[in-house]
Design a protein around this motif. Structure first.
Motif, mmCIF file in Angstrom:
data_model
loop_
_atom_site.group_PDB
_atom_site.id
_atom_site.type_symbol
_atom_site.label_atom_id
_atom_site.label_comp_id
_atom_site.label_asym_id
_atom_site.label_seq_id
_atom_site.Cartn_x
_atom_site.Cartn_y
_atom_site.Cartn_z
ATOM 1 N N ALA A 192 -2.614 -1.102 16.486
ATOM 2 C CA ALA A 192 -3.710 -1.707 15.339
ATOM 3 C C ALA A 192 -3.687 -3.257 15.667
ATOM 4 N N LYS A 193 -5.000 -3.597 15.951
ATOM 5 C CA LYS A 193 -5.285 -4.995 16.090
ATOM 6 C C LYS A 193 -5.292 -5.848 14.607
ATOM 7 N N VAL A 194 -5.324 -5.216 14.024
ATOM 8 C CA VAL A 194 -5.292 -5.802 12.265
ATOM 9 C C VAL A 194 -4.482 -4.980 11.484
ATOM 10 N N THR A 195 -4.370 -5.254 10.205
ATOM 11 C CA THR A 195 -3.937 -4.182 9.131
ATOM 12 C C THR A 195 -4.884 -3.152 8.932
ATOM 13 N N ILE A 196 -4.646 -2.040 8.804
ATOM 14 C CA ILE A 196 -5.878 -1.042 8.654
ATOM 15 C C ILE A 196 -5.666 -0.263 7.426
ATOM 16 N N PRO A 197 -6.232 -0.317 6.221
ATOM 17 C CA PRO A 197 -5.749 0.440 5.084
ATOM 18 C C PRO A 197 -6.070 1.934 5.163
ATOM 19 N N GLU A 198 -5.358 2.651 4.165
ATOM 20 C CA GLU A 198 -5.715 4.117 4.184
ATOM 21 C C GLU A 198 -6.961 4.338 3.860
ATOM 22 N N GLY A 199 -7.606 5.258 4.551
ATOM 23 C CA GLY A 199 -8.920 5.580 4.299
ATOM 24 C C GLY A 199 -10.018 4.905 4.926
ATOM 25 N N ALA A 200 -9.540 3.908 5.776
ATOM 26 C CA ALA A 200 -10.662 2.959 6.619
ATOM 27 C C ALA A 200 -11.368 3.874 7.618
ATOM 28 N N VAL A 201 -12.588 3.732 7.844
ATOM 29 C CA VAL A 201 -13.118 4.125 9.391
ATOM 30 C C VAL A 201 -12.836 3.286 10.496
ATOM 31 N N LEU A 202 -12.302 3.865 11.383
ATOM 32 C CA LEU A 202 -11.523 3.023 12.710
ATOM 33 C C LEU A 202 -13.092 2.304 13.331
ATOM 34 N N THR A 203 -12.885 0.926 13.609
ATOM 35 C CA THR A 203 -13.903 0.139 14.540
ATOM 36 C C THR A 203 -13.178 -0.235 15.758
ATOM 37 N N LEU A 204 -13.963 -0.558 16.769
ATOM 38 C CA LEU A 204 -13.254 -1.067 18.072
ATOM 39 C C LEU A 204 -12.573 -2.287 17.811
ATOM 40 N N ASP A 205 -13.145 -3.194 16.878
ATOM 41 C CA ASP A 205 -12.477 -4.486 16.448
ATOM 42 C C ASP A 205 -11.188 -4.234 15.786
ATOM 43 N N ILE A 253 -1.011 3.645 16.809
ATOM 44 C CA ILE A 253 -1.802 4.509 16.296
ATOM 45 C C ILE A 253 -1.311 5.832 16.575
ATOM 46 N N THR A 254 -1.003 6.803 15.790
ATOM 47 C CA THR A 254 -0.467 8.168 16.118
ATOM 48 C C THR A 254 -1.082 9.121 15.557
ATOM 49 N N GLU A 255 -1.050 10.351 16.242
ATOM 50 C CA GLU A 255 -2.071 11.328 15.795
ATOM 51 C C GLU A 255 -1.894 11.525 14.328
ATOM 52 N N GLN A 256 -0.578 11.502 13.720
ATOM 53 C CA GLN A 256 -0.408 11.740 12.256
ATOM 54 C C GLN A 256 -0.944 10.919 11.359
ATOM 55 N N ALA A 257 -1.575 9.740 11.984
ATOM 56 C CA ALA A 257 -2.398 8.635 11.226
ATOM 57 C C ALA A 257 -3.811 8.958 11.021
ATOM 58 N N VAL A 258 -4.216 9.805 11.821
ATOM 59 C CA VAL A 258 -5.635 9.891 12.005
ATOM 60 C C VAL A 258 -6.031 11.373 11.432
ATOM 61 N N GLU A 259 -7.198 11.464 10.668
ATOM 62 C CA GLU A 259 -7.638 12.475 9.805
ATOM 63 C C GLU A 259 -8.216 13.672 10.435
ATOM 64 N N VAL A 311 -12.926 5.567 17.756
ATOM 65 C CA VAL A 311 -13.758 4.970 16.914
ATOM 66 C C VAL A 311 -14.764 5.972 16.045
ATOM 67 N N GLY A 312 -14.782 5.667 14.540
ATOM 68 C CA GLY A 312 -15.660 6.363 13.652
ATOM 69 C C GLY A 312 -14.748 7.401 13.062
ATOM 70 N N GLN A 313 -13.225 7.362 13.266
ATOM 71 C CA GLN A 313 -12.490 8.361 12.839
ATOM 72 C C GLN A 313 -11.629 7.631 11.620
ATOM 73 N N LYS A 314 -11.476 8.541 10.754
ATOM 74 C CA LYS A 314 -10.721 7.832 9.188
ATOM 75 C C LYS A 314 -9.354 8.185 9.536
ATOM 76 N N VAL A 315 -8.535 6.984 8.901
ATOM 77 C CA VAL A 315 -7.245 7.002 8.888
ATOM 78 C C VAL A 315 -6.825 7.388 7.583
ATOM 79 N N LYS A 316 -5.633 8.281 7.425
ATOM 80 C CA LYS A 316 -5.179 8.816 6.115
ATOM 81 C C LYS A 316 -3.881 8.270 5.809
ATOM 82 N N LYS A 317 -3.474 6.992 6.556
ATOM 83 C CA LYS A 317 -2.174 6.504 5.869
ATOM 84 C C LYS A 317 -2.528 4.834 6.292
#
Length: 359
Positions: free
Chosen positions: A297-310, A345-351, A331-337
């Motif tokens: 993670a380049k920045v803090t990513i809140p739960e439910g956010a959709v990943l962008t390249l930045d 970024i682990t597999e468990q964190a991606v919906e 990119v475009g996938q939602k994180v669940k934590k």
């Protein structure tokens, strides 16, 4: 891939077989049987597959005037060229003795038949294969008669053209399919710019159903090793016990330490050729575990956010996560934590992540 054939009893060449290494003693034995035996032993000790000589029946190889011409070279063993050549020529019985000695110590023995009568004798001697020297490669009657003997053939191509080599192929192939060509340049010693290793590739393309090799007269071993890396299945090099000895071939020959190093280098290159399949190897796992990078993670990513390249970057991460090549797939996938900045970024964190299988 070049087809395989049995060059010597139990020893095949071509395909994925190891390179067959010929120690060409030629006439570097100085006309001395004891030296010849020492050279056969040296070839064996250095790891060569075969000790090879040159056999001539002089009255069939040369006309009278050639034998009678004065020979005043510093390399001469007589006043005329005939006297010189007779000094260096072993008798039939001496050849039988040399072959017996080679068999006793466990190395294949052969010779170049330098004329048709020499081929007759070598056939009687029961050599495992015939070597055709460059000087006879365009001698079509000789080639035809030699091919009809039914023994495997190793044919050098010094002084020849590609057109001639096509003719050689067309003559030999229908009679005797068990032969190979050696790229060769007939100069002693041979300069690197005249080696033309690319002819090996040209032969492989033009004659894909026979093995291709290399006969070298250069100094050192690097070029011969390169020939093996290009696919040479037979390598022939002149050898000597002392490069300072009288004789025109000694300078272009390998001394024992060089021959041993050549054999070692060829076997190392053969191992290094390996597989054409590119993949992560078991030997690379330690390096991959230590230094292989992951998407973090380049920045803090809140739960439910959709990943962008930045939101993403690539670092050596702990623990391991998605490999760098997966970054665009994320990119475009939602994180669940919740993911902290700089966290892997682990597999468990991606919906609904479905792991892609690498081919």
């Amino acid at each position: 891939m070049s087809r395989e054939f049995e060059l010597c009893p139990g020893r095949r060449v071509g395909g994925e077989q190891p390179c067959f290494i010929i120690a060409e003693i030629g006439q570097n034995h100085q006309g001395d049987l004891a030296i010849a035996k020492r050279m056969i032993r040296m070839a064996k000790d250095c790891g060569a597959d075969c000790a090879k000589f040159q056999k001539s029946e002089l009255e069939y190889k040369f006309n009278k005037k050639a034998l009678e011409r004065p020979y005043t070279s510093k390399h001469s063993w007589g006043e005329t060229y005939g006297e010189h050549k007779r000094h260096l020529e072993f008798s039939h019985d001496q050849y039988r003795e040399l072959k017996k000695y080679a068999e006793e110590i466990g190395i294949f023995f052969s010779a170049s038949g330098m004329d048709e009568m020499a081929v007759e004798f070598l056939h009687e001697l029961d050599v495992p294969f015939f070597k055709v020297g460059s000087g006879d490669t365009n001698n079509f009657p000789y080639l035809e008669k030699t091919a009809k003997k039914g023994r495997p053939m190793v044919i050098s191509s010094g002084m020849q053209s590609m057109n001639t080599m096509h003719q050689v192929y067309q003559i030999v192939k229908p009679i005797n399919p068990n032969f190979c060509f050696l790229q060769c340049t007939s100069a002693y010693p041979l300069q690197p710019e005249d080696v033309n290793l690319r002819v090996i590739s040209a032969y492989q393309s033009a004659f894909p159903d026979i093995p291709i090799g290399y006969s070298g007269h250069e100094t050192g071993i690097a070029i011969s090793v390169a020939a093996v890396a290009m696919g040479a299945k037979v390598v022939e090099r002149h050898v000597t016990l002392d490069k300072t000895w009288k004789g025109s071939d000694h300078q272009a020959s390998l001394e024992p330490n060089e021959l041993a190093e050549l054999v070692k280098a060829i076997r190392t290159v053969e191992k290094a050729m390996g597989s054409p399949v590119k993949q992560l190897l078991p030997c690379e796992m330690a390096c991959n575990e230590k230094l292989g990078k992951s998407v973090v993670a380049k920045v803090t990513i809140p739960e439910g956010a959709v990943l962008t390249l930045d939101m993403l970057t690539v670092k050596v991460g702990e623990p391991k996560g998605f490999p760098p090549e997966a970054i665009f797939d994320l990119v475009g996938q939602k994180v669940k934590k919740h993911i902290e900045e700089d966290e892997t970024i682990t597999e468990q964190a991606v919906e609904n992540h479905v792991k892609k299988v690498k081919c």
